[in-house]
Scaffold this active site. Structure first.
Site, mmCIF file in Angstrom:
data_model
loop_
_atom_site.group_PDB
_atom_site.id
_atom_site.type_symbol
_atom_site.label_atom_id
_atom_site.label_comp_id
_atom_site.label_asym_id
_atom_site.label_seq_id
_atom_site.Cartn_x
_atom_site.Cartn_y
_atom_site.Cartn_z
ATOM 1 C CB SER A 180 -0.948 0.005 1.197
ATOM 2 O OG SER A 180 -0.252 -0.313 2.375
ATOM 3 C CG ASP B 149 -1.744 4.535 8.960
ATOM 4 O OD1 ASP B 149 -0.538 4.274 9.124
ATOM 5 O OD2 ASP B 149 -2.343 4.373 7.878
ATOM 6 C CG HIS C 135 -0.438 3.500 5.181
ATOM 7 N ND1 HIS C 135 -0.956 2.688 6.155
ATOM 8 C CD2 HIS C 135 -0.355 2.744 4.070
ATOM 9 C CE1 HIS C 135 -1.165 1.473 5.643
ATOM 10 N NE2 HIS C 135 -0.813 1.481 4.387
#
Ligand code: NAG
Ligand code: NAG
Ligand code: NAG
Length: 394
Positions: free
Chosen positions: A136, A371, A374
């Site tokens: 990702s 998060d 990311h």
């Protein structure tokens, strides 16, 4: 020691370079050069040469050594105006109020990276395919690059396919494509019947299934790192195939090395450095432990709005980094090590943190942890792409 001789030689070259050119003056590029991407102009640059690009304006410049500079003219596009950003990394959409994290550019110590020029990149990609392969984080890099190109040339004739495991952006007038292929292990992960039940089997010694996706591509940017360490519900396999047996788990770094060796030997035996350029992006750092930057009472990267400024607060080198360096050094094919780990490690401010739910709501008060692995898009992946464009074009 030959290494010593080599480094004094390089130092001398560097000195001459500084005497005769001024690599820090912003606009001039002191070399006339072949700008065709297909010829492997950096082909002979290997990991052993510590990323010193030996031709062109990036000459003797390790672009990964440098610092972040606050620059009001960034970001290169507005995330609100680019519809291709996954909602979970579109921090603005998810309500992130501050914007400074989008306004840092990377300044190498010994050369300048020109501001991203989308038209120049497309011209360089004419008739070619560029593919980013991985997880990702690599998808974020693809989304960022597409947004950068579209913001530069909003009226370009294009097609975009989001068709798992492929994302393909085509600039039709240029017959160029910028693609993403989902393969977080690079090696194969197959669904197979195990005792009559469909199971996910990770195959560290097999890659032909995935390799079909990137065969024939002109410029490849690979990465694999984080998926090998995921635990519990995040673990993506039921079994690992190893020496004719199936195992629920094995030593993670041992098996990572086996997987990367399988990838390396595929590249060595299937690709021609005169036709294909291959990059390996190093591991993207995470910021889940605020004691790293001396805020033991913090909550992961929540509320961080400024980069790390002291080198002492950077993370230790992740084991995947050491392993992939070893694997790359043993390869015949000159893979360019796209060494973004340390420069990204300064950016504790640039993760989605709580602005990641993907439904336009922030995650305060929810049970899911913030998060901090990311990156917000726009943000750090734009800078990776700016560096990539530099390596491809100059
Ligand atoms: C990657 O970059 C870091 C810092 O910029 C450096 O210390 C390290 O040696 C580099 N690794 C390689 C293999 O070039
Ligand atoms: C378009 O690009 C592909 C490679 O991506 C190439 O095989 C093909 O020949 C190109 N077509 C034209 C018309 O240039
Ligand atoms: C972050 O800032 C918000 C708003 O000021 C505050 O409510 C929250 O407690 C802070 N969170 C942390 C972990 O510091």
């Amino acid at each position: 020691m030959p290494e010593l001789a080599l480094s004094s030689f390089l130092f001398l070259l560097l000195l001459l370079f500084f005497l005769f050119f001024d690599p820090l003056s912003a606009t001039h590029l002191p070399f006339s050069r072949d700008r065709r991407l297909g010829r492997s102009i950096h082909g002979h640059v290997s990991l052993l040469e510590e990323n010193m690009v030996s031709e062109g304006s990036a000459e003797l410049c390790n672009i990964f050594n440098g610092r972040w500079v606050f620059d009001e003219s960034y970001p290169l596009y507005s995330s609100q105006s680019c519809p291709y950003i996954s909602s979970r990394v579109n921090c603005k959409y998810n309500g992130r109020p501050d914007s400074d994290y989008q306004k840092w550019r990377w300044q190498p110590d010994t050369c300048n990276v020109p501001r991203f020029d989308g038209e120049k990149l497309l011209e360089g990609l004419r008739g070619k395919r560029l593919m980013i392969v991985g997880d990702s984080l690599d998808r974020s890099m693809w989304e960022s690059l597409v947004c950068m190109l579209l913001s530069y040339s909003p009226d370009i004739t294009k097609s975009i396919q989001l068709n798992y495991p492929f994302n393909v952006f085509r600039a039709l007038e240029y017959n160029a494509s910028v693609e993403f292929f989902w393969a977080p292990f690079l090696v194969d992960l197959d669904m197979e019947l195990v005792l009559g039940q469909p199971k996910r089997v990770l195959k560290p010694y097999e890659i032909e299934g995935n390799a079909q996706a990137w065969r024939g591509v002109d410029i490849l940017i690979f990465n694999s790192a984080h998926y090998w360490t995921h635990l519990g519900g995040l673990k993506s396999w039921d079994y690992i195939e190893y020496e004719n047996g199936l195992y629920e788990d094995l030593d993670r770094m041992f098996i990572y090395q086996k997987g990367m060796e399988t990838w390396a030997s595929w590249i060595d035996s299937n690709l021609d450095p005169q036709k294909t350029r291959v990059f390996f992006r190093s591991i993207s750092p995470i910021h889940t432990d605020p004691s790293q930057w001396d805020e033991p009472n913090g909550n992961r990267c929540v509320n961080e709005t400024e980069p790390i400024t002291q080198d002492a607060f950077l993370s230790p080198i992740p084991p995947q980094m050491t392993i992939i360096e070893t694997v790359l050094k043993q390869m015949k094919f000159p893979v360019y090590f796209f060494n973004i780990t340390r420069l990204s490690d300064y950016r504790k401010d640039a993760h989605p943190s709580v602005y990641t739910s993907g439904d336009g709501e922030m995650r305060y008060g929810s049970a899911s942890p913030a998060d901090c692995s990311h990156w917000c898009v726009s943000g750090v992946p734009d800078i990776w792409n700016e560096l990539l464009a530099f390596l491809l074009l100059y």
